[in-house]
Design an enzyme around this catalytic site. Structure first.
Site, PDB file in Angstrom:
ATOM      1  N   TRP A   1      -6.969  11.267   7.931  1.00  0.00           N
ATOM      2  CA  TRP A   1      -6.183  10.652   6.858  1.00  0.00           C
ATOM      3  C   TRP A   1      -7.077   9.794   5.987  1.00  0.00           C
ATOM      4  CZ3 TRP A   1      -1.654  11.372   4.604  1.00  0.00           C
ATOM      5  CH2 TRP A   1      -1.149  10.375   3.768  1.00  0.00           C
ATOM      6  N   TRP A   2      -7.931   8.994   6.613  1.00  0.00           N
ATOM      7  CA  TRP A   2      -8.837   8.144   5.835  1.00  0.00           C
ATOM      8  C   TRP A   2      -9.740   8.990   4.942  1.00  0.00           C
ATOM      9  CZ3 TRP A   2     -10.625   4.416  10.283  1.00  0.00           C
ATOM     10  CH2 TRP A   2      -9.592   3.511  10.557  1.00  0.00           C
TER      11      TRP A   2
ATOM     12  N   TYR B   1      -1.540   8.813  -4.962  1.00  0.00           N
ATOM     13  CA  TYR B   1      -1.411   7.970  -3.770  1.00  0.00           C
ATOM     14  C   TYR B   1       0.035   8.016  -3.266  1.00  0.00           C
ATOM     15  CZ  TYR B   1      -1.771   3.927  -0.674  1.00  0.00           C
ATOM     16  OH  TYR B   1      -1.742   3.098   0.418  1.00  0.00           O
TER      17      TYR B   1
ATOM     18  N   HIS C   1       1.659   9.843   0.276  1.00  0.00           N
ATOM     19  CA  HIS C   1       2.454   9.102   1.250  1.00  0.00           C
ATOM     20  C   HIS C   1       3.873   9.667   1.362  1.00  0.00           C
ATOM     21  CE1 HIS C   1      -0.904   6.323   1.261  1.00  0.00           C
ATOM     22  NE2 HIS C   1      -0.396   5.848   2.388  1.00  0.00           N
TER      23      HIS C   1
ATOM     24  N   TYR D   1       6.850  -0.147   8.492  1.00  0.00           N
ATOM     25  CA  TYR D   1       5.587  -0.175   7.750  1.00  0.00           C
ATOM     26  C   TYR D   1       5.894   0.153   6.294  1.00  0.00           C
ATOM     27  CZ  TYR D   1       0.594   1.093   6.919  1.00  0.00           C
ATOM     28  OH  TYR D   1      -0.701   1.177   6.470  1.00  0.00           O
TER      29      TYR D   1
END
Length: 108
Positions: free
Chosen positions: A80-81, A22, A26, A45
Protein backbone atom coordinates in the site's frame (compact mmCIF):
# COMPACT_ATOMS: atom_id res chain seq x y z
CA UNK A 1 -10.61 12.24 27.55
CA UNK A 2 -10.30 8.59 26.61
CA UNK A 3 -6.96 6.85 27.08
CA UNK A 4 -4.60 8.84 24.81
CA UNK A 5 -2.58 5.70 24.17
CA UNK A 6 -5.63 4.28 22.38
CA UNK A 7 -6.33 7.31 20.19
CA UNK A 8 -3.93 8.57 17.55
CA UNK A 9 -4.04 11.69 15.43
CA UNK A 10 -1.45 12.69 12.86
CA UNK A 11 -0.78 14.86 9.84
CA UNK A 12 0.55 13.76 6.46
CA UNK A 13 1.31 15.78 3.32
CA UNK A 14 -0.34 15.23 -0.06
CA UNK A 15 1.44 16.34 -3.23
CA UNK A 16 -0.30 18.95 -5.39
CA UNK A 17 -2.60 17.65 -8.09
CA UNK A 18 -3.24 14.27 -6.47
CA UNK A 19 -6.31 15.06 -4.38
CA UNK A 20 -8.82 13.14 -6.50
CA UNK A 21 -6.54 10.14 -6.99
CA UNK A 22 -5.80 9.94 -3.25
CA UNK A 23 -9.51 9.89 -2.50
CA UNK A 24 -10.24 7.38 -5.27
CA UNK A 25 -7.63 4.95 -3.99
CA UNK A 26 -9.05 5.13 -0.48
CA UNK A 27 -12.59 4.68 -1.82
CA UNK A 28 -11.28 1.42 -3.31
CA UNK A 29 -9.34 0.31 -0.22
CA UNK A 30 -8.00 -3.19 -0.68
CA UNK A 31 -9.97 -5.74 1.38
CA UNK A 32 -6.72 -7.37 2.52
CA UNK A 33 -5.49 -4.01 3.84
CA UNK A 34 -8.77 -3.40 5.68
CA UNK A 35 -8.39 -6.85 7.22
CA UNK A 36 -4.77 -6.16 8.29
CA UNK A 37 -5.79 -2.86 9.90
CA UNK A 38 -8.65 -4.52 11.79
CA UNK A 39 -6.45 -7.43 12.89
CA UNK A 40 -3.92 -4.89 14.22
CA UNK A 41 -6.68 -3.49 16.43
CA UNK A 42 -7.43 -0.31 14.46
CA UNK A 43 -11.01 0.94 14.20
CA UNK A 44 -12.81 4.22 13.59
CA UNK A 45 -10.06 5.42 11.23
CA UNK A 46 -10.63 8.62 9.24
CA UNK A 47 -8.50 10.91 7.07
CA UNK A 48 -9.42 14.53 6.35
CA UNK A 49 -7.95 16.87 3.72
CA UNK A 50 -7.26 20.59 4.11
CA UNK A 51 -7.52 21.62 0.43
CA UNK A 52 -5.63 24.90 1.02
CA UNK A 53 -2.47 23.29 2.44
CA UNK A 54 -2.90 19.70 1.18
CA UNK A 55 -2.38 18.52 4.75
CA UNK A 56 -4.03 15.20 5.50
CA UNK A 57 -5.24 14.73 9.07
CA UNK A 58 -5.73 11.18 10.28
CA UNK A 59 -7.44 9.93 13.40
CA UNK A 60 -7.82 6.36 14.54
CA UNK A 61 -8.75 4.40 17.61
CA UNK A 62 -6.95 1.34 18.91
CA UNK A 63 -8.25 -1.64 20.82
CA UNK A 64 -6.42 -2.22 24.14
CA UNK A 65 -4.66 -5.31 22.73
CA UNK A 66 -3.66 -3.56 19.46
CA UNK A 67 -0.63 -4.53 17.42
CA UNK A 68 -0.23 -1.36 15.36
CA UNK A 69 3.55 -1.50 15.70
CA UNK A 70 3.55 -4.73 13.66
CA UNK A 71 1.94 -3.11 10.61
CA UNK A 72 5.10 -1.65 9.01
CA UNK A 73 6.37 -5.22 8.54
CA UNK A 74 3.11 -6.52 7.04
CA UNK A 75 3.50 -7.20 3.28
CA UNK A 76 0.13 -5.65 2.37
CA UNK A 77 1.02 -2.47 4.29
CA UNK A 78 4.32 -2.22 2.42
CA UNK A 79 2.53 -2.73 -0.91
CA UNK A 80 0.00 0.00 0.00
CA UNK A 81 2.79 2.41 0.89
CA UNK A 82 4.48 1.74 -2.46
CA UNK A 83 1.14 2.28 -4.22
CA UNK A 84 0.51 5.59 -2.42
CA UNK A 85 4.11 6.96 -2.48
CA UNK A 86 3.76 8.93 -5.74
CA UNK A 87 0.89 10.91 -4.21
CA UNK A 88 2.40 12.07 -0.92
CA UNK A 89 5.54 12.87 1.03
CA UNK A 90 7.16 9.65 2.24
CA UNK A 91 10.07 8.39 4.33
CA UNK A 92 12.63 5.89 3.03
CA UNK A 93 10.77 2.65 2.36
CA UNK A 94 7.74 4.70 1.22
CA UNK A 95 6.16 4.97 4.67
CA UNK A 96 4.11 8.20 4.65
CA UNK A 97 5.75 11.04 6.54
CA UNK A 98 3.68 11.58 9.67
CA UNK A 99 3.64 14.31 12.24
CA UNK A 100 1.92 13.30 15.48
CA UNK A 101 -0.75 15.68 16.75
CA UNK A 102 -1.07 16.42 20.44
CA UNK A 103 -4.53 15.94 21.96
CA UNK A 104 -5.75 19.15 23.61
CA UNK A 105 -9.54 18.73 23.75
CA UNK A 106 -12.13 16.00 23.46
CA UNK A 107 -15.89 16.32 23.83
CA UNK A 108 -17.79 13.08 24.22
Amino acid sequence: MSDPALVRAFRMQLKAGHEAEYERRHDELWPELAQALAEAGIYDYAIFLDPDTLHLFGTLKLKPDHRIDDLPNHPVMQRWWDYMAPLMEVEPGNRPRQWALKPVFHFA
